[in-house]
Design a protein around this motif. Structure first.
Motif, PDB file in Angstrom:
ATOM      1  N   THR A  82       0.824  -1.209   0.000  1.00  0.00           N
ATOM      2  CA  THR A  82       0.000   0.000   0.000  1.00  0.00           C
ATOM      3  C   THR A  82       0.861   1.264   0.000  1.00  0.00           C
ATOM      4  OG1 THR A  82      -0.105  -0.074   2.426  1.00  0.00           O
ATOM      5  CG2 THR A  82      -1.886  -1.142   1.211  1.00  0.00           C
ATOM      6  N   ALA A  83       1.963   1.237   0.777  1.00  0.00           N
ATOM      7  CA  ALA A  83       2.844   2.407   0.813  1.00  0.00           C
ATOM      8  C   ALA A  83       3.484   2.668  -0.548  1.00  0.00           C
ATOM      9  CB  ALA A  83       3.907   2.220   1.894  1.00  0.00           C
ATOM     10  N   LEU A  84       3.953   1.604  -1.219  1.00  0.00           N
ATOM     11  CA  LEU A  84       4.593   1.770  -2.530  1.00  0.00           C
ATOM     12  C   LEU A  84       3.600   2.240  -3.588  1.00  0.00           C
ATOM     13  CD1 LEU A  84       6.967  -1.353  -2.582  1.00  0.00           C
ATOM     14  CD2 LEU A  84       7.594   1.051  -2.260  1.00  0.00           C
ATOM     15  N   ILE A  85       2.364   1.728  -3.521  1.00  0.00           N
ATOM     16  CA  ILE A  85       1.351   2.165  -4.483  1.00  0.00           C
ATOM     17  C   ILE A  85       1.050   3.651  -4.305  1.00  0.00           C
ATOM     18  CG2 ILE A  85      -1.081   1.935  -5.120  1.00  0.00           C
ATOM     19  CD1 ILE A  85      -0.811  -1.056  -4.592  1.00  0.00           C
ATOM     20  N   ILE A 104      -7.042   0.747  -5.141  1.00  0.00           N
ATOM     21  CA  ILE A 104      -6.311  -0.467  -4.763  1.00  0.00           C
ATOM     22  C   ILE A 104      -5.764  -0.328  -3.340  1.00  0.00           C
ATOM     23  CG2 ILE A 104      -4.271  -1.869  -5.291  1.00  0.00           C
ATOM     24  CD1 ILE A 104      -4.720  -1.216  -8.237  1.00  0.00           C
ATOM     25  N   CYS A 105      -5.290   0.864  -2.987  1.00  0.00           N
ATOM     26  CA  CYS A 105      -4.808   1.095  -1.624  1.00  0.00           C
ATOM     27  C   CYS A 105      -5.915   0.856  -0.601  1.00  0.00           C
ATOM     28  CB  CYS A 105      -4.266   2.515  -1.488  1.00  0.00           C
ATOM     29  SG  CYS A 105      -2.671   2.786  -2.280  1.00  0.00           S
ATOM     30  N   LEU A 106      -7.112   1.331  -0.891  1.00  0.00           N
ATOM     31  CA  LEU A 106      -8.218   1.119   0.037  1.00  0.00           C
ATOM     32  C   LEU A 106      -8.584  -0.355   0.151  1.00  0.00           C
ATOM     33  CD1 LEU A 106     -10.557   4.139  -0.857  1.00  0.00           C
ATOM     34  CD2 LEU A 106      -9.040   3.894   1.116  1.00  0.00           C
ATOM     35  N   LEU A 107      -8.518  -1.070  -0.937  1.00  0.00           N
ATOM     36  CA  LEU A 107      -8.802  -2.507  -0.895  1.00  0.00           C
ATOM     37  C   LEU A 107      -7.771  -3.247  -0.049  1.00  0.00           C
ATOM     38  CD1 LEU A 107     -10.425  -4.964  -1.842  1.00  0.00           C
ATOM     39  CD2 LEU A 107      -8.995  -5.023  -3.906  1.00  0.00           C
ATOM     40  N   LEU A 108      -6.495  -2.926  -0.220  1.00  0.00           N
ATOM     41  CA  LEU A 108      -5.449  -3.560   0.591  1.00  0.00           C
ATOM     42  C   LEU A 108      -5.583  -3.156   2.056  1.00  0.00           C
ATOM     43  CD1 LEU A 108      -2.339  -3.177  -1.772  1.00  0.00           C
ATOM     44  CD2 LEU A 108      -3.789  -5.188  -1.443  1.00  0.00           C
ATOM     45  N   SER A 109      -6.003  -1.919   2.310  1.00  0.00           N
ATOM     46  CA  SER A 109      -6.214  -1.491   3.696  1.00  0.00           C
ATOM     47  C   SER A 109      -7.353  -2.274   4.339  1.00  0.00           C
ATOM     48  CB  SER A 109      -6.539   0.005   3.726  1.00  0.00           C
ATOM     49  OG  SER A 109      -5.472   0.757   3.178  1.00  0.00           O
ATOM     50  N   LEU A 110      -8.398  -2.551   3.580  1.00  0.00           N
ATOM     51  CA  LEU A 110      -9.492  -3.362   4.107  1.00  0.00           C
ATOM     52  C   LEU A 110      -9.003  -4.772   4.458  1.00  0.00           C
ATOM     53  CD1 LEU A 110     -12.502  -3.761   4.708  1.00  0.00           C
ATOM     54  CD2 LEU A 110     -12.816  -4.356   2.284  1.00  0.00           C
ATOM     55  N   LEU A 111      -8.181  -5.338   3.608  1.00  0.00           N
ATOM     56  CA  LEU A 111      -7.639  -6.671   3.896  1.00  0.00           C
ATOM     57  C   LEU A 111      -6.752  -6.646   5.141  1.00  0.00           C
ATOM     58  CD1 LEU A 111      -6.738  -7.884   0.279  1.00  0.00           C
ATOM     59  CD2 LEU A 111      -8.717  -8.539   1.672  1.00  0.00           C
ATOM     60  N   LEU A 112      -5.947  -5.605   5.270  1.00  0.00           N
ATOM     61  CA  LEU A 112      -5.081  -5.497   6.442  1.00  0.00           C
ATOM     62  C   LEU A 112      -5.897  -5.425   7.733  1.00  0.00           C
ATOM     63  CD1 LEU A 112      -2.221  -3.036   5.375  1.00  0.00           C
ATOM     64  CD2 LEU A 112      -1.938  -5.377   6.199  1.00  0.00           C
ATOM     65  N   ASN A 113      -6.974  -4.675   7.702  1.00  0.00           N
ATOM     66  CA  ASN A 113      -7.773  -4.521   8.926  1.00  0.00           C
ATOM     67  C   ASN A 113      -8.617  -5.747   9.250  1.00  0.00           C
ATOM     68  OD1 ASN A 113      -6.736  -1.984   9.267  1.00  0.00           O
ATOM     69  ND2 ASN A 113      -8.581  -0.888   8.643  1.00  0.00           N
ATOM     70  N   LEU A 114      -9.062  -6.474   8.211  1.00  0.00           N
ATOM     71  CA  LEU A 114      -9.934  -7.624   8.454  1.00  0.00           C
ATOM     72  C   LEU A 114      -9.159  -8.906   8.719  1.00  0.00           C
ATOM     73  CD1 LEU A 114     -12.773  -7.084   5.789  1.00  0.00           C
ATOM     74  CD2 LEU A 114     -12.814  -6.558   8.240  1.00  0.00           C
ATOM     75  N   LEU A 115      -8.050  -9.096   8.037  1.00  0.00           N
ATOM     76  CA  LEU A 115      -7.338 -10.375   8.124  1.00  0.00           C
ATOM     77  C   LEU A 115      -6.244 -10.384   9.172  1.00  0.00           C
ATOM     78  CD1 LEU A 115      -6.973 -11.206   4.300  1.00  0.00           C
ATOM     79  CD2 LEU A 115      -8.780 -11.902   5.899  1.00  0.00           C
TER      80      LEU A 115
END
Length: 446
Positions: A82-85, A104-115
């Motif tokens: 997410t940081a590189l994107i 895409i950053c928001l999608l990866l952030s959602l995965l980070l918070n849920l998983l």
């Protein structure tokens, strides 16, 4: 570093002079304008976000003592992704591509918070809320902010609320929502301030360019006026001198006694020309004095015609029709225009028309003043020759082209007009009309 700090802002084309939106374009992205953000602000923002991202990445690695190694590695990979994107999105100048990167950053952030534990995706969510609102216009930034709020709601308390149905279970969510909304509001105000300053700078540049064009136009008009004044002063005098030089040449052998008188007349004419030239130079250096309107215009024009007749031998008949309106007066510009016009008309009648008699008529009417000069010269022949000279471009010294042009320019400046053409019975006629409304406007301005 320079590429990372040259962050572009996207502005709708409707706020600037841009081409119309292309058919089929979505949200006007094809006509979106790109401008560079504030350099100082972006350097501070980039340094702050990069330092925070580095600190958080180190904290994720240090959390290996409390979490399994695979979980730590996957969390680190997603966080760095997410940081590189986000860093890569800084260098992009196409609004659709940037929008996709932040999505895409928001999608990866959602995965980070849920998983994974720790809410490591909050950092990317806040970055999107700040930079997206700053870079995008409202129709593009609002969806990203709403998605960010939705992710915060899903990952920070909505699950416990759905299972317990207690409002106090939403309390942990409120600080996160307040932070996201506060960051978005600050970014939007900074964007509005920056665009306002940028627009003012553009307007200032446009005003400077307009001032330069105005100065160039004023200089062109001044050159035209100087050329017209020089022509009006020298053309008449040189024409009369040419006639008198030819006469003096003949008198040298036939009547030496009259030669001295002719030379005296030439000397007087030269002194008058010098005085007139000095007067024109003085007008170029300072504003002309305001004419009182009480001088005898008819008398001045009649004297000018009489002097011309004595020096050239051409018979001049002056006639005044009507009386000056009591409620109207001539200003200095109108007065001088009529004098210069008569001088040019007389010169053209002699030089180009070879006239032997000239009739001058000054007509006073309620709303307009007319000066007409008729002669018995070549008329149609001179007109045909003049037209041929104009077509071939040989108008510098032929047929009074510059003189008529100067008269038309002077008349146009006074909202008047000039008509010139041959007479059916022979000869040539020039008519100058000046409306009195210009005199009223000038007197009001003064």
């Amino acid at each position: 570093m320079n590429r990372l700090t040259n962050i572009s802002l996207f502005v709708p084309a409707t706020t600037t002079k841009q081409p119309q939106q292309a058919p089929g374009s979505i949200g006007g992205w094809r006509t979106m304008r790109v401008i560079l953000a504030s350099k100082t602000l972006m350097i501070s923002f980039v340094l702050a976000t990069d330092i925070i991202a580095l600190v958080l990445a180190v904290q994720i690695i240090l959390s290996i003592a409390h979490t399994p190694l695979p979980t730590t590695l996957l969390t680190e990979i997603l966080f760095l992704a997410t940081a590189l994107i986000e860093i890569f999105a800084r260098t992009m100048t196409h609004i659709v591509h940037v929008f996709i990167m932040y999505s895409i950053c928001l999608l990866l952030s959602l995965l980070l918070n849920l998983l994974f534990p720790g809410n490591w995706g909050l950092f990317s969510i806040y970055i999107v809320c700040s930079i997206a609102v700053y870079r995008f216009p409202l129709p593009w930034a609002l969806p990203l902010v709403l998605v960010s709020i939705a992710i915060l709601t899903v990952s920070s308390g909505i699950t416990s609320f759905l299972t317990s149905h207690r409002l106090n279970s939403l309390l942990p969510l409120l600080p996160f929502l307040a932070a996201a909304l506060g960051i978005s509001w600050v970014s939007w105000t900074r964007r509005s301030q920056f665009l306002l300053i940028h627009r003012l700078q553009e307007v200032q540049k446009q005003l400077q360019a307009e001032m330069q064009r105005s100065e160039a136009l004023a200089a062109e008009r001044e050159r035209t006026r100087i050329a017209r004044d020089i022509h009006d002063v020298l053309s008449h005098t040189l024409s009369v001198l040419s006639i008198q030089v030819q006469a003096a040449r003949q008198l040298a052998s036939r009547d030496p006694a009259r030669l001295a008188t002719k030379l005296d007349d030439m000397a007087i004419l030269i002194r008058e020309s010098i005085a007139e030239s000095r007067r024109v130079v003085g007008l170029l250096r300072e504003a002309p004095a305001i004419h009182s309107g009480k001088d005898n215009l008819a008398g001045s024009l009649n004297t000018q015609a009489t002097t011309f007749s004595e020096r050239t031998g051409i018979h001049c008949f002056f006639k005044e029709e009507g009386t000056p309106p009591t409620h109207e007066t001539l200003n200095s510009v109108q007065y001088e225009t009529l004098q210069y016009a008569l001088r040019e008309m007389l010169t053209n009648a002699h030089r180009h028309g070879a006239a032997s008699t000239i009739w001058i008529t000054l007509r006073w009417r309620e709303a307009v003043l007319t000066l007409q000069v008729r002669d018995d010269g070549k008329g149609q022949i001179a007109t045909t020759s003049a037209a041929s000279a104009i077509e071939t471009g040989n108008v510098n010294t032929t047929y009074g082209h510059h003189g008529l042009q100067g008269m038309r320019e002077r008349a146009a400046a006074l909202d008047g007009d000039v008509e010139a053409g041959p007479l059916e019975a022979g000869g040539f006629s020039i008519t100058l009309r000046i409306p009195f409304k210009y005199s009223r406007q000038q007197s009001q301005e003064v």
